[in-house]
Design a protein around this motif. Structure first.
Motif, PDB file in Angstrom:
ATOM      1  N   LYS A  45      29.912  20.356  21.944  1.00  0.00           N
ATOM      2  CA  LYS A  45      30.082  21.599  22.689  1.00  0.00           C
ATOM      3  C   LYS A  45      29.123  22.692  22.241  1.00  0.00           C
ATOM      4  CE  LYS A  45      34.914  20.951  24.044  1.00  0.00           C
ATOM      5  NZ  LYS A  45      36.283  21.506  23.995  1.00  0.00           N
ATOM      6  N   GLU A  46      28.784  22.709  20.934  1.00  0.00           N
ATOM      7  CA  GLU A  46      27.918  23.780  20.442  1.00  0.00           C
ATOM      8  C   GLU A  46      26.489  23.656  20.954  1.00  0.00           C
ATOM      9  OE1 GLU A  46      28.026  20.552  17.232  1.00  0.00           O
ATOM     10  OE2 GLU A  46      29.426  21.530  18.621  1.00  0.00           O
ATOM     11  N   LYS A  47      26.135  22.509  21.490  1.00  0.00           N
ATOM     12  CA  LYS A  47      24.787  22.297  22.007  1.00  0.00           C
ATOM     13  C   LYS A  47      24.667  22.544  23.514  1.00  0.00           C
ATOM     14  CE  LYS A  47      23.145  19.035  18.507  1.00  0.00           C
ATOM     15  NZ  LYS A  47      21.960  19.834  18.104  1.00  0.00           N
ATOM     16  N   LEU A  48      25.807  22.729  24.186  1.00  0.00           N
ATOM     17  CA  LEU A  48      25.787  22.910  25.634  1.00  0.00           C
ATOM     18  C   LEU A  48      24.987  24.139  26.093  1.00  0.00           C
ATOM     19  CD1 LEU A  48      29.420  21.862  26.636  1.00  0.00           C
ATOM     20  CD2 LEU A  48      27.295  20.647  27.125  1.00  0.00           C
ATOM     21  N   PRO A  49      25.137  25.306  25.428  1.00  0.00           N
ATOM     22  CA  PRO A  49      24.356  26.472  25.876  1.00  0.00           C
ATOM     23  C   PRO A  49      22.852  26.210  25.867  1.00  0.00           C
ATOM     24  CG  PRO A  49      26.097  27.155  24.383  1.00  0.00           C
ATOM     25  CD  PRO A  49      26.062  25.660  24.325  1.00  0.00           C
ATOM     26  N   GLN A  50      22.375  25.517  24.827  1.00  0.00           N
ATOM     27  CA  GLN A  50      20.951  25.212  24.726  1.00  0.00           C
ATOM     28  C   GLN A  50      20.497  24.289  25.854  1.00  0.00           C
ATOM     29  OE1 GLN A  50      19.899  23.419  21.002  1.00  0.00           O
ATOM     30  NE2 GLN A  50      17.744  23.190  21.554  1.00  0.00           N
ATOM     31  N   ILE A  51      21.341  23.328  26.204  1.00  0.00           N
ATOM     32  CA  ILE A  51      21.009  22.376  27.273  1.00  0.00           C
ATOM     33  C   ILE A  51      20.918  23.087  28.618  1.00  0.00           C
ATOM     34  CG2 ILE A  51      21.872  20.401  28.585  1.00  0.00           C
ATOM     35  CD1 ILE A  51      23.070  19.399  25.932  1.00  0.00           C
ATOM     36  N   PHE A  52      21.940  23.873  28.944  1.00  0.00           N
ATOM     37  CA  PHE A  52      21.958  24.555  30.245  1.00  0.00           C
ATOM     38  C   PHE A  52      20.850  25.599  30.349  1.00  0.00           C
ATOM     39  CE2 PHE A  52      26.239  22.786  30.550  1.00  0.00           C
ATOM     40  CZ  PHE A  52      26.284  22.425  31.896  1.00  0.00           C
ATOM     41  N   ALA A  53      20.426  26.139  29.207  1.00  0.00           N
ATOM     42  CA  ALA A  53      19.371  27.152  29.227  1.00  0.00           C
ATOM     43  C   ALA A  53      18.049  26.578  29.736  1.00  0.00           C
ATOM     44  CB  ALA A  53      19.182  27.736  27.834  1.00  0.00           C
ATOM     45  N   THR A  54      17.867  25.260  29.638  1.00  0.00           N
ATOM     46  CA  THR A  54      16.621  24.643  30.129  1.00  0.00           C
ATOM     47  C   THR A  54      16.469  24.799  31.634  1.00  0.00           C
ATOM     48  OG1 THR A  54      17.690  22.469  30.388  1.00  0.00           O
ATOM     49  CG2 THR A  54      16.648  22.946  28.268  1.00  0.00           C
ATOM     50  N   SER A  55      17.578  25.067  32.341  1.00  0.00           N
ATOM     51  CA  SER A  55      17.528  25.265  33.788  1.00  0.00           C
ATOM     52  C   SER A  55      18.072  26.636  34.192  1.00  0.00           C
ATOM     53  CB  SER A  55      18.321  24.166  34.502  1.00  0.00           C
ATOM     54  OG  SER A  55      17.695  22.916  34.353  1.00  0.00           O
ATOM     55  N   ASN A  56      17.989  27.578  33.260  1.00  0.00           N
ATOM     56  CA  ASN A  56      18.469  28.945  33.517  1.00  0.00           C
ATOM     57  C   ASN A  56      19.920  28.966  33.977  1.00  0.00           C
ATOM     58  OD1 ASN A  56      15.937  30.184  32.905  1.00  0.00           O
ATOM     59  ND2 ASN A  56      15.188  29.612  34.942  1.00  0.00           N
ATOM     60  N   MET A  57      20.731  28.119  33.343  1.00  0.00           N
ATOM     61  CA  MET A  57      22.157  28.058  33.639  1.00  0.00           C
ATOM     62  C   MET A  57      22.933  28.292  32.340  1.00  0.00           C
ATOM     63  SD  MET A  57      22.146  24.666  36.102  1.00  0.00           S
ATOM     64  CE  MET A  57      23.902  24.772  36.514  1.00  0.00           C
ATOM     65  N   THR A  58      24.250  28.385  32.464  1.00  0.00           N
ATOM     66  CA  THR A  58      25.116  28.490  31.283  1.00  0.00           C
ATOM     67  C   THR A  58      26.152  27.387  31.341  1.00  0.00           C
ATOM     68  OG1 THR A  58      26.840  29.897  32.256  1.00  0.00           O
ATOM     69  CG2 THR A  58      24.862  31.004  31.425  1.00  0.00           C
ATOM     70  N   GLU A  59      26.807  27.162  30.194  1.00  0.00           N
ATOM     71  CA  GLU A  59      27.829  26.106  30.129  1.00  0.00           C
ATOM     72  C   GLU A  59      29.043  26.420  30.990  1.00  0.00           C
ATOM     73  OE1 GLU A  59      28.564  28.896  26.631  1.00  0.00           O
ATOM     74  OE2 GLU A  59      26.906  28.110  27.826  1.00  0.00           O
ATOM     75  N   LYS A  60      29.108  27.653  31.532  1.00  0.00           N
ATOM     76  CA  LYS A  60      30.229  28.037  32.390  1.00  0.00           C
ATOM     77  C   LYS A  60      30.083  27.478  33.805  1.00  0.00           C
ATOM     78  CE  LYS A  60      31.183  32.304  29.854  1.00  0.00           C
ATOM     79  NZ  LYS A  60      31.325  33.791  29.933  1.00  0.00           N
ATOM     80  N   HIS A  61      28.903  26.974  34.145  1.00  0.00           N
ATOM     81  CA  HIS A  61      28.722  26.371  35.461  1.00  0.00           C
ATOM     82  C   HIS A  61      29.568  25.102  35.558  1.00  0.00           C
ATOM     83  CE1 HIS A  61      25.173  29.026  35.639  1.00  0.00           C
ATOM     84  NE2 HIS A  61      25.250  28.877  36.940  1.00  0.00           N
ATOM     85  N   ASN A  62      30.250  24.941  36.703  1.00  0.00           N
ATOM     86  CA  ASN A  62      31.151  23.807  36.866  1.00  0.00           C
ATOM     87  C   ASN A  62      30.497  22.668  37.638  1.00  0.00           C
ATOM     88  OD1 ASN A  62      31.198  24.633  39.569  1.00  0.00           O
ATOM     89  ND2 ASN A  62      32.996  25.935  39.245  1.00  0.00           N
ATOM     90  N   ASN A  63      31.306  21.625  37.912  1.00  0.00           N
ATOM     91  CA  ASN A  63      30.783  20.461  38.627  1.00  0.00           C
ATOM     92  C   ASN A  63      30.253  20.814  40.005  1.00  0.00           C
ATOM     93  OD1 ASN A  63      31.220  18.660  36.578  1.00  0.00           O
ATOM     94  ND2 ASN A  63      33.185  17.941  37.323  1.00  0.00           N
ATOM     95  N   SER A  64      30.875  21.798  40.648  1.00  0.00           N
ATOM     96  CA  SER A  64      30.424  22.216  41.969  1.00  0.00           C
ATOM     97  C   SER A  64      29.002  22.769  41.900  1.00  0.00           C
ATOM     98  CB  SER A  64      31.370  23.271  42.545  1.00  0.00           C
ATOM     99  OG  SER A  64      30.907  23.720  43.803  1.00  0.00           O
ATOM    100  N   ASP A  65      28.709  23.492  40.821  1.00  0.00           N
ATOM    101  CA  ASP A  65      27.362  24.028  40.634  1.00  0.00           C
ATOM    102  C   ASP A  65      26.367  22.900  40.358  1.00  0.00           C
ATOM    103  OD1 ASP A  65      28.125  26.784  40.840  1.00  0.00           O
ATOM    104  OD2 ASP A  65      28.953  26.651  38.827  1.00  0.00           O
ATOM    105  N   LEU A  66      26.803  21.921  39.583  1.00  0.00           N
ATOM    106  CA  LEU A  66      25.930  20.787  39.270  1.00  0.00           C
ATOM    107  C   LEU A  66      25.599  20.001  40.528  1.00  0.00           C
ATOM    108  CD1 LEU A  66      27.547  19.463  35.959  1.00  0.00           C
ATOM    109  CD2 LEU A  66      25.551  20.938  36.214  1.00  0.00           C
ATOM    110  N   ASP A  67      26.560  19.910  41.437  1.00  0.00           N
ATOM    111  CA  ASP A  67      26.342  19.145  42.674  1.00  0.00           C
ATOM    112  C   ASP A  67      25.249  19.752  43.547  1.00  0.00           C
ATOM    113  OD1 ASP A  67      28.240  17.234  42.081  1.00  0.00           O
ATOM    114  OD2 ASP A  67      29.870  18.316  43.084  1.00  0.00           O
ATOM    115  N   LYS A  68      24.928  21.012  43.329  1.00  0.00           N
ATOM    116  CA  LYS A  68      23.930  21.690  44.146  1.00  0.00           C
ATOM    117  C   LYS A  68      22.517  21.571  43.565  1.00  0.00           C
ATOM    118  CE  LYS A  68      27.356  25.148  45.600  1.00  0.00           C
ATOM    119  NZ  LYS A  68      27.726  26.584  45.549  1.00  0.00           N
ATOM    120  N   LEU A  69      22.394  20.968  42.386  1.00  0.00           N
ATOM    121  CA  LEU A  69      21.092  20.851  41.741  1.00  0.00           C
ATOM    122  C   LEU A  69      20.167  19.931  42.525  1.00  0.00           C
ATOM    123  CD1 LEU A  69      22.185  20.417  38.012  1.00  0.00           C
ATOM    124  CD2 LEU A  69      21.213  22.469  39.047  1.00  0.00           C
TER     125      LEU A  69
END
Length: 212
Positions: free
Chosen positions: A166-190
């Protein structure tokens, strides 16, 4: 095919276009689609230029693309084949309108089909064994394939995200200008490209954490 033809007084162009079409040898259908063999863009171009050379007429052509933003915010394109005569007379053949793809590969496939259609209409080339509807169907099939690929990448992304600390999630989402608060619905739009970047970052984080 939906096409509009811009007619102008072009007597010299018309005369030489007839001579060129009498010399036209229909291209070999070297490509294979789900609907059967068809002539690729390079096959059509070769047949057209060979006929112009055989007829010894001062004709050439180029293709341009117009872009429009629709009322619903979608970007559409249309290929125009411009037949040019040494006299200065020109004839413009519009191809089918198509939407910009969600991935570079899909956009390129749409553009290629549009160029084939416009060029075939301009010079009377028979590029497919059946009617124009099949070319549109092929384009639609490519769009379906690209969408299925996008969904598969997103499915893999979701799976990998569950394995990431979990502590690495913010760094991962930052690669696409997103945050770990984005849900599956947001991921489906990628897009496929965005999902691939996130999936790559997730796999790297998992490996970096020594998780197997």
């Amino acid at each position: 095919m939906n096409k509009s033809i811009e007619w102008q007084p072009t007597p010299e162009l018309n005369e030489d276009l007839v001579k060129m079409q009498l010399s036209l040898v229909q291209p070999a259908k070297t490509k294979q689609g789900h609907f059967g063999p068809y002539a690729g863009l390079d096959d059509i171009d070769r047949a057209v230029r060979s006929a112009i050379k055989a007829a010894e007429v001062p004709l050439t052509y180029n293709q341009s693309t117009s872009t429009e933003l629709t009322a619903n915010g979608k970007i559409t394109h249309q290929v125009i084949t411009n037949i040019i005569h040494s006299s200065g007379e020109t004839l413009h053949i519009d191809g089918v309108t198509y939407e910009q793809g969600s991935t570079p590969a899909q956009t390129l496939a749409n553009l290629t089909y549009a160029k084939r259609g416009s060029l075939s209409a301009a010079f009377g080339v028979v590029a497919d064994d059946d009617d124009d509807g099949q070319a549109i169907t092929a384009l639609k099939q490519e769009q379906i394939n690209q969408e299925n690929m996008r969904k598969a990448i997103i499915a893999k992304l979701k799976k990998k995200l569950k394995e990431v600390p979990k502590e690495k999630l913010p760094q991962i989402f930052a690669t696409s200008n997103m945050t770990e608060k984005h849900n599956n619905s947001d991921l489906d739009k990628l897009t496929a490209a965005q999902a691939s970047v996130l999936a790559g970052a997730a796999i790297f984080a998992i490996n970096d954490a020594g998780i197997k």
